[in-house]
Write a protein that holds these residues in place. Structure first.
Motif, PDB file in Angstrom:
ATOM      1  N   GLY A  19      83.571  -0.781   5.262  1.00 48.17           N
ATOM      2  CA  GLY A  19      83.219   0.465   5.914  1.00 48.17           C
ATOM      3  C   GLY A  19      84.123   0.764   7.089  1.00 48.17           C
ATOM      4  O   GLY A  19      84.823  -0.106   7.596  1.00 48.17           O
ATOM      5  N   CYS A  20      84.091   2.000   7.515  1.00 46.81           N
ATOM      6  CA  CYS A  20      84.875   2.430   8.664  1.00 46.81           C
ATOM      7  C   CYS A  20      84.026   3.409   9.461  1.00 46.81           C
ATOM      8  O   CYS A  20      83.528   4.390   8.912  1.00 46.81           O
ATOM      9  N   THR A  21      83.860   3.144  10.731  1.00 44.18           N
ATOM     10  CA  THR A  21      83.080   4.006  11.596  1.00 44.18           C
ATOM     11  C   THR A  21      84.024   4.714  12.550  1.00 44.18           C
ATOM     12  O   THR A  21      84.872   4.082  13.173  1.00 44.18           O
ATOM     13  N   THR A  22      83.859   6.013  12.652  1.00 48.76           N
ATOM     14  CA  THR A  22      84.686   6.811  13.549  1.00 48.76           C
ATOM     15  C   THR A  22      83.799   7.370  14.647  1.00 48.76           C
ATOM     16  O   THR A  22      82.735   7.925  14.379  1.00 48.76           O
ATOM     17  N   PHE A  23      84.269   7.212  15.877  1.00 47.28           N
ATOM     18  CA  PHE A  23      83.535   7.720  17.025  1.00 47.28           C
ATOM     19  C   PHE A  23      84.320   8.858  17.648  1.00 47.28           C
ATOM     20  O   PHE A  23      85.529   8.982  17.458  1.00 47.28           O
ATOM     21  N   GLU A  24      83.616   9.687  18.417  1.00 40.16           N
ATOM     22  CA  GLU A  24      84.310  10.697  19.209  1.00 40.16           C
ATOM     23  C   GLU A  24      85.222   9.944  20.180  1.00 40.16           C
ATOM     24  O   GLU A  24      85.005   8.782  20.465  1.00 40.16           O
ATOM     25  N   THR A  25      86.219  10.628  20.690  1.00 44.06           N
ATOM     26  CA  THR A  25      87.166   9.976  21.589  1.00 44.06           C
ATOM     27  C   THR A  25      86.438   9.412  22.794  1.00 44.06           C
ATOM     28  O   THR A  25      85.730  10.120  23.505  1.00 44.06           O
ATOM     29  N   ILE A  26      86.610   8.106  22.990  1.00 43.46           N
ATOM     30  CA  ILE A  26      86.012   7.432  24.130  1.00 43.46           C
ATOM     31  C   ILE A  26      87.139   6.824  24.944  1.00 43.46           C
ATOM     32  O   ILE A  26      87.988   6.107  24.420  1.00 43.46           O
ATOM     33  N   VAL A  27      87.149   7.139  26.218  1.00 40.57           N
ATOM     34  CA  VAL A  27      88.205   6.644  27.097  1.00 40.57           C
ATOM     35  C   VAL A  27      87.573   5.758  28.164  1.00 40.57           C
ATOM     36  O   VAL A  27      86.504   6.068  28.692  1.00 40.57           O
ATOM     37  N   ASN A  28      88.243   4.666  28.455  1.00 39.79           N
ATOM     38  CA  ASN A  28      87.844   3.774  29.541  1.00 39.79           C
ATOM     39  C   ASN A  28      86.442   3.197  29.390  1.00 39.79           C
ATOM     40  O   ASN A  28      85.636   3.244  30.300  1.00 39.79           O
ATOM     41  N   VAL A  29      86.152   2.679  28.231  1.00 39.40           N
ATOM     42  CA  VAL A  29      84.895   1.956  28.067  1.00 39.40           C
ATOM     43  C   VAL A  29      85.158   0.500  28.431  1.00 39.40           C
ATOM     44  O   VAL A  29      86.284   0.005  28.319  1.00 39.40           O
TER      45      VAL A  29
END
Length: 123
Positions: A19-29
């Motif tokens: 599987g592959c999960t795509t997230f909205e752009t997350i910066v500096n987590v």
């Protein structure tokens, strides 16, 4: 895991290799959150293997499932970016180097590993 950490889920795709999960752009987590999300893929694959193996325990398909499982798992953990192993390598480097340097080193290491892997394959 990303959903539980408050990341916005964009898409989940299932392919023959996993599987592959795509997230909205997350910066500096935090690196800890990235690590938790990253490691859940291989852990879920192992869990899925045990669930499927329990259903196939009495059939000849269990050996085929086992070979596919280990092949996909070990391939995914190779230190080649953007596979999980490459991302893990990048996270480890990001603990000691700035982001751009850790990403550059990750890409260099991935290229070197691919050359070594190609050499072993050819010879």
């Amino acid at each position: 895991m990303g959903h539980f950490l408050g990341w916005k889920l964009k898409k989940i795709s299932f392919y023959p290799y996993g599987g592959c999960t795509t997230f909205e752009t997350i910066v500096n987590v935090p690196l800890k959150e990235e690590f938790l999300v990253l490691i859940m893929g291989p852990l879920f694959q192992v869990l899925g293997y045990f669930v499927l193996a329990s259903y196939l325990a009495r059939t000849i398909d269990l050996e085929l499932l086992k070979s596919y499982h280990y092949g996909i798992l070990f391939f995914n953990l190779l230190p080649i970016y953007p596979l999980d192993g490459g991302k893990l390598w990048s996270l480890l480097l990001a603990r000691i180097l700035p982001y751009q340097k850790s990403l550059a080193r990750t890409i260099q290491f991935s290229f070197l590993f691919l050359l070594i892997f190609l050499g072993f394959t050819i010879f």
